[in-house]
Design a protein around this motif. Structure first.
Motif, short mmCIF file in Angstrom:
data_model
loop_
_atom_site.label_atom_id
_atom_site.label_comp_id
_atom_site.label_asym_id
_atom_site.label_seq_id
_atom_site.Cartn_x
_atom_site.Cartn_y
_atom_site.Cartn_z
N ALA A 49 5.49 -77.28 41.41
CA ALA A 49 4.31 -76.54 40.93
C ALA A 49 4.62 -75.95 39.57
O ALA A 49 5.78 -75.77 39.20
N ILE A 51 2.79 -73.11 36.40
CA ILE A 51 1.75 -72.16 36.02
C ILE A 51 1.91 -71.85 34.54
O ILE A 51 3.02 -71.65 34.05
N SER A 56 -3.29 -70.76 34.86
CA SER A 56 -3.70 -72.07 35.37
C SER A 56 -2.52 -72.71 36.09
O SER A 56 -1.38 -72.63 35.62
N THR A 57 -2.81 -73.35 37.21
CA THR A 57 -1.74 -73.90 38.06
C THR A 57 -1.92 -75.39 38.29
O THR A 57 -3.01 -75.95 38.15
N TYR A 59 -0.13 -78.50 41.07
CA TYR A 59 0.75 -78.71 42.21
C TYR A 59 0.98 -80.20 42.46
O TYR A 59 0.09 -81.03 42.24
N THR A 68 1.75 -71.77 46.89
CA THR A 68 1.01 -71.10 45.82
C THR A 68 1.99 -70.54 44.81
O THR A 68 2.88 -69.77 45.17
N ILE A 69 1.80 -70.92 43.56
CA ILE A 69 2.61 -70.38 42.47
C ILE A 69 1.83 -69.27 41.79
O ILE A 69 0.60 -69.37 41.63
N SER A 70 2.53 -68.20 41.42
CA SER A 70 1.89 -67.09 40.72
C SER A 70 2.92 -66.45 39.80
O SER A 70 4.12 -66.73 39.91
N ARG A 71 2.44 -65.60 38.91
CA ARG A 71 3.35 -64.92 37.99
C ARG A 71 2.89 -63.50 37.76
O ARG A 71 1.68 -63.22 37.82
#
Length: 121
Positions: A49, A51, A56-57, A59, A68-71
């Motif tokens: 994945a 970001i 914007s992501t 996968y 789920t990728i997040s920062r």
């Protein structure tokens, strides 16, 4: 220069969840594209994945709908929430930083040391 340190790996049963974290030090974290990759024993490293700076992501199909990728740019940290884990998700997971959006590992500039994720059946 950016240093990356992953954490959060471990042993989990199939169907379980883990959250990986990647803490970055150095300047400009918010400007980097952050990616997660994994490498299973005897296999090549593969994209999981990514970001970008706007959130914007993207996968790989194998994890879409489960990961789920997040920062958090204020904390210089990127996360990978992994749900509904399968034995085939077992691998060493690496975070990486790139200056432009890419899913090609060779184009990422900085890498962490990796964290082991093991999913038992």
């Amino acid at each position: 220069q950016v240093q990356l340190v992953e954490s959060g790996g471990g042993l989990v049963q199939a169907g379980g969840s883990l959250r990986l974290s990647c803490a970055a030090s150095g300047r400009g974290f918010s400007t980097y594209v952050m990616g997660w990759f994994r490498q299973a024993p005897g296999k090549e490293r593969e994209f999981v994945a990514a970001i970008d700076w706007s959130g914007s992501t993207f996968y790989d199909d194998s994890v879409k709908g489960r990961f789920t990728i997040s920062r958090d740019n204020a904390k210089n940290t990127v996360y990978l929430q992994m749900n509904s884990l399968k034995p085939e998700d077992t691998a060493v997971y690496y975070c990486a930083a790139a200056r432009s959006f890419t899913i090609v590992g060779a184009t990422y500039h900085y890498w962490g040391q990796g964290t082991q994720v093991t999913v038992s059946s």
